[in-house]
Design an enzyme around this catalytic site. Structure first.
Site, PDB file in Angstrom:
ATOM      1  N   SER A 275       0.851  -1.196   0.000  1.00 32.62           N
ATOM      2  CA  SER A 275       0.000   0.000   0.000  1.00 32.62           C
ATOM      3  C   SER A 275       0.882   1.240   0.000  1.00 32.62           C
ATOM      4  O   SER A 275       2.101   1.144   0.098  1.00 32.62           O
ATOM      5  CB  SER A 275      -0.889  -0.002   1.247  1.00 32.62           C
ATOM      6  N   LYS A 276       0.221   2.398  -0.110  1.00 32.59           N
ATOM      7  CA  LYS A 276       0.946   3.676  -0.177  1.00 32.59           C
ATOM      8  C   LYS A 276       1.922   3.851   0.982  1.00 32.59           C
ATOM      9  O   LYS A 276       2.934   4.523   0.847  1.00 32.59           O
ATOM     10  CB  LYS A 276      -0.054   4.833  -0.157  1.00 32.59           C
ATOM     11  N   ARG A 277       1.568   3.262   2.093  1.00 31.83           N
ATOM     12  CA  ARG A 277       2.418   3.298   3.284  1.00 31.83           C
ATOM     13  C   ARG A 277       3.840   2.805   2.964  1.00 31.83           C
ATOM     14  O   ARG A 277       4.813   3.208   3.575  1.00 31.83           O
ATOM     15  CB  ARG A 277       1.732   2.382   4.302  1.00 31.83           C
ATOM     16  N   GLY A 279       5.334   3.181   0.038  1.00 31.14           N
ATOM     17  CA  GLY A 279       5.907   3.931  -1.093  1.00 31.14           C
ATOM     18  C   GLY A 279       4.896   3.955  -2.229  1.00 31.14           C
ATOM     19  O   GLY A 279       3.726   3.630  -2.035  1.00 31.14           O
TER      20      GLY A 279
END
Ligand code: GLU
Length: 510
Positions: A275-277, A279
């Site tokens: 996930s965006k967490r 990158g």
């Protein structure tokens, strides 16, 4: 010889009776094209291209609230950037157009009616609030919520239809698919996971047309895959639990089932969902950062698949010629950015300078490239490319090659250019070296710099190089020194040495 070519050549071309392979990628335009969807697209593309098949793009935009044109455009742009051109799709058309689900609503309605006529579907008048209450009750009793099929009974339907909902509003029915109580286990062979079995009693009669008149995902996908003659559904494992519902729909629609291949998920190194967490997850972000499409595709091809020849670095056409579903793994693949960086860096180091310049240009718009010949720009890129992993590092890597002057910041001056030693080295460099040096080739310069440094003993060679590099480039590290001097040319080098001398000695001596 690649396996599938071998099969074609020695075991005969696919007979006319064999259906041509048709695969699809069916993204929902509710976000930018995700790495996971790109990997699924790539697997479908490789399978199609390796088997003389067709690769189809279908936009699944029935969720009108969450779907946005900007995301559809991003899906088009990202797939194109990766080189995954589709044979049929919303923009290029094809024999089964339209290819956006929002334009296919009459088809879903038509097939929904067929299912009602055949006794496979019925209207359900329960409101969302009533179903939610049932779900909460089930949760409190620690059991799974399964719709009990009450509206399959005409009496229940009539009673509910006549009864206003709690908020006084007339009930709008949804359409549910009826699963016969005695259907038992549903078993299918997944091309990746082998035999998979589901207990149909746990599925519950599911919605195929929502009360707002739009189809559910499971229904739309089956109607489309059926009408578009899809032969292989290759997609993420997160859809495997949808597959039994879809197979039941194929049976009821009396349509042949495609083969299913569910690919293991992509996880972050901490083994949680990517996930965006962790990158960037959008393909377009990787493209902006300067990952090369070829390197990115190479990297994602290896997320859950491995080439039988063991050669991990390859082109799409080479991978396509070797791509078979049996080699896809069902265990999760770990997204290791270091590996992506390695592949990208390797490609940057080995690609032709013409190609490198072409892909580098958009990153170098701050420099006045017109003043330099192609040959000079090639030399610059060749000199700096060794440690570069992504193209967005290029502006910083090349900036000291452009213009007459170079930034000599206070830290660098303090560290390298202060004191009698740097002053002496630069003074001598100006008088003994620059006055007569031959700048015609890096090799010639390397020998002359060495000879010059030997003449300055006992000052260490390393120190001398460090001082010259700092004065000429404003850096302590960078491209090979003799290549740098050659590219800059005598005049610019002399100018920069003079500037550095002012800083080291506090005065300018012509
Ligand atoms: N629209 C679905 C998705 O984006 C497609 C799933 C499928 O391939 O069936 O996940």
């Amino acid at each position: 010889m690649p396996l599938n070519r071998f099969r074609r050549e020695y075991m005969g071309a696919p007979s006319r009776m064999t259906k041509p392979i048709r695969v699809r990628i069916a993204p929902s335009p509710t976000g930018f094209l995700h790495v996971g969807t790109a990997r699924t697209a790539l697997f479908n593309y490789l399978y199609a291209k390796g088997h003389e098949g067709q690769f189809i793009l279908r936009i699944e935009d029935t969720d009108l609230e969450r779907s946005q044109p900007i995301y559809t455009q991003n899906i088009f742009d990202s797939l194109k950037a990766l080189g995954l051109q589709w044979d049929e799709g919303p923009d290029v058309g094809g024999p089964y157009a339209p290819y956006a689900q929002s334009e296919r609503l009459p088809l879903y309605k038509q097939w929904a009616e067929t299912l009602i006529e055949r006794g496979h579907a019925y209207y359900c008048y329960h409101t969302q609030a009533e179903l939610d209450a049932e779900r909460e009750k089930a949760q409190a009793e620690k059991r799974a919520f399964i719709y009990n099929g009450a509206c399959f009974d005409a009496k229940c339907r009539e009673e509910l239809a006549a009864k206003p909902a709690d908020d006084g509003v007339v009930r709008k029915p949804s359409l549910r698919f009826h699963i016969p109580k005695d259907r038992g286990a549903l078993v299918f062979k997944d091309q990746v996971r082998g035999e998979v079995s589901f207990d149909t009693a746990l599925l519950g009669d599911f919605v195929i047309m929502k009360s707002d008149g739009t189809p559910s995902y499971n229904f739309a996908v089956v109607v489309d895959d059926m009408l578009m003659q899809i032969t292989h559904v290759i997609r993420g494992e997160d859809h495997i639990s949808n597959t039994p519902r879809q197979i039941l729909l194929y049976e009821a629609l009396q349509a042949p089932q495609p083969e299913f291949a569910h690919v293991g998920m992509i996880l972050a190194p901490d083994r949680t969902k990517l996930s965006k967490r962790h990158g960037a997850v959008a393909v377009s972000d990787y493209m902006k950062d300067g990952y090369l499409p070829e390197a990115f595709c190479n990297f994602i091809a290896l997320l859950g698949w491995s080439p039988p020849d063991g050669e991990e670095i390859g082109t799409l056409s080479h991978f396509a010629s070797q791509f078979e579903l049996e080699r896809i793994t069902h265990s999760p693949a770990i997204f290791e950015k270091d590996k992506l960086n390695f592949i990208n860096g390797k490609l940057i180091r080995t690609m032709s300078l013409e190609h490198l310049l072409a892909v580098a240009r958009p990153y170098l718009h701050d420099f006045d490239l017109h003043q330099y010949s192609e040959a000079q720009l090639h030399q610059i890129l060749d000199a700096v490319r060794e440690p570069v992993t992504v193209l967005s590092e290029l502006p910083d890597a090349v900036n000291y090659f452009f213009g007459q002057n170079v930034m000599l910041d206070a830290a660098l001056v303090g560290e390298v250019l202060t004191g009698p030693e740097p002053a002496q080295v630069l003074q001598q460099f100006k008088q003994d070296f620059l006055a007569s040096a031959d700048f015609s080739s890096p090799d010639a310069l390397a020998l002359q710099v060495k000879a010059f440094a030997n003449g300055l003993k006992p000052i260490k060679m390393k120190t001398i190089m460090w001082i010259i590099r700092a004065a000429v480039t404003g850096r302590t590290h960078g491209a090979d020194l003799s290549k740098t001097l050659h590219i800059l040319g005598k005049e610019t080098v002399a100018h920069r040495v003079d500037t550095a001398l002012v800083l080291t000695t506090g005065s300018f001596t012509p």
